[in-house]
Structure formats: structure tokens, C-alpha cells
Write a protein that holds these residues in place. Structure first.
Motif, mmCIF file in Angstrom:
data_model
loop_
_atom_site.group_PDB
_atom_site.id
_atom_site.type_symbol
_atom_site.label_atom_id
_atom_site.label_comp_id
_atom_site.label_asym_id
_atom_site.label_seq_id
_atom_site.Cartn_x
_atom_site.Cartn_y
_atom_site.Cartn_z
ATOM 1 N N ILE A 60 0.898 -1.177 -0.216
ATOM 2 C CA ILE A 60 0.226 0.092 0.009
ATOM 3 C C ILE A 60 0.928 1.372 -0.080
ATOM 4 O O ILE A 60 0.495 2.165 -0.750
ATOM 5 C CB ILE A 60 -0.830 -0.044 1.291
ATOM 6 C CG1 ILE A 60 -1.791 -1.159 0.972
ATOM 7 C CG2 ILE A 60 -1.509 1.347 1.360
ATOM 8 C CD1 ILE A 60 -2.835 -1.297 2.440
ATOM 9 N N ALA A 61 1.736 1.133 0.761
ATOM 10 C CA ALA A 61 3.002 2.271 0.963
ATOM 11 C C ALA A 61 3.577 2.650 -0.430
ATOM 12 O O ALA A 61 3.803 3.602 -0.931
ATOM 13 C CB ALA A 61 3.766 2.340 1.989
ATOM 14 N N PHE A 62 3.932 1.557 -1.231
ATOM 15 C CA PHE A 62 4.541 1.513 -2.345
ATOM 16 C C PHE A 62 3.838 2.073 -3.432
ATOM 17 O O PHE A 62 4.084 2.816 -4.216
ATOM 18 C CB PHE A 62 5.374 0.209 -2.754
ATOM 19 C CG PHE A 62 6.023 0.131 -4.094
ATOM 20 C CD1 PHE A 62 7.319 1.029 -4.044
ATOM 21 C CD2 PHE A 62 5.602 -0.425 -5.010
ATOM 22 C CE1 PHE A 62 7.946 0.615 -5.195
ATOM 23 C CE2 PHE A 62 6.301 -0.430 -6.261
ATOM 24 C CZ PHE A 62 7.433 0.071 -6.229
ATOM 25 N N ALA A 63 2.567 1.622 -3.453
ATOM 26 C CA ALA A 63 1.490 2.040 -4.482
ATOM 27 C C ALA A 63 1.212 3.335 -4.647
ATOM 28 O O ALA A 63 0.845 3.852 -5.473
ATOM 29 C CB ALA A 63 0.281 0.883 -4.304
ATOM 30 N N THR A 64 1.048 3.978 -3.222
ATOM 31 C CA THR A 64 0.455 5.202 -3.028
ATOM 32 C C THR A 64 1.390 6.430 -2.798
ATOM 33 O O THR A 64 1.191 7.567 -3.142
ATOM 34 C CB THR A 64 -0.568 5.210 -1.907
ATOM 35 O OG1 THR A 64 -0.077 4.822 -0.735
ATOM 36 C CG2 THR A 64 -1.792 4.100 -2.186
ATOM 37 N N GLY A 65 2.614 6.075 -2.632
ATOM 38 C CA GLY A 65 3.589 6.990 -2.287
ATOM 39 C C GLY A 65 4.472 7.327 -3.463
ATOM 40 O O GLY A 65 4.498 6.615 -4.346
ATOM 41 N N GLY A 66 4.837 8.713 -3.547
ATOM 42 C CA GLY A 66 5.798 8.935 -4.405
ATOM 43 C C GLY A 66 7.281 8.892 -4.109
ATOM 44 O O GLY A 66 7.612 8.564 -3.019
#
Length: 76
Positions: A60-66
Motif C-alpha cells: 500500500i505504501a509503495f503503490a500510493t507513495g511518491g
């Protein structure tokens, strides 16, 4: 790169579900206090479930973070 992130999600969900299933089985057989197998299954199931939860959280952090911008002029 997107296929790798989906792989993280799949592995995480499988580990989470397997860990929860092992915890459920261990709780059913927890009545015997002299049974070390149930205790080991409980510990191992919690570890597997935690690993799966962390894998899903990182997905989730990898998919939503820049991307991180750590240049010296942006540091305050």
C-alpha cells in the motif's frame, strides 16, 4: 515494476491467510496445556500473519507513495 508490486500483495495476502488459519487451528487445540505443538503453531501462525500484514502494508505504501526527494535545498 507493477508486476513486482502485485507479487508483494499476493505473497502478503497468502501469508496473512495462512497465518490466521494456523492461529485458528492452534486455538482449537489449545485445551491441552501439555501440548507444545499448539503453542508452537500459535507462535508460528502469529509470525506468519504479521509477515503477511507487513507485506500488504508495504505494498500500500509503495503503490500510493511518491518518490522521496532528499536534496539539500528541500531539507528544513
Amino acid at each position: 515494476m507493477a508486476s513486482l508490486s502485485i507479487l508483494y500483495l499476493i505473497v502478503g495476502l497468502l501469508a496473512l491467510l495462512a497465518g490466521l488459519a494456523i492461529v485458528g487451528m492452534a486455538l482449537r487445540h489449545r485445551g491441552d496445556h501439555d501440548n507444545p505443538k499448539a503453542t508452537a503453531m500459535l507462535i508460528g501462525g502469529m509470525m506468519a500473519a504479521t509477515f503477511g500484514l507487513l507485506m500488504c502494508a508495504f505494498w500500500i505504501a509503495f503503490a500510493t507513495g511518491g518518490p522521496a526527494n532528499l536534496t539539500a535545498e528541500n531539507v528544513q
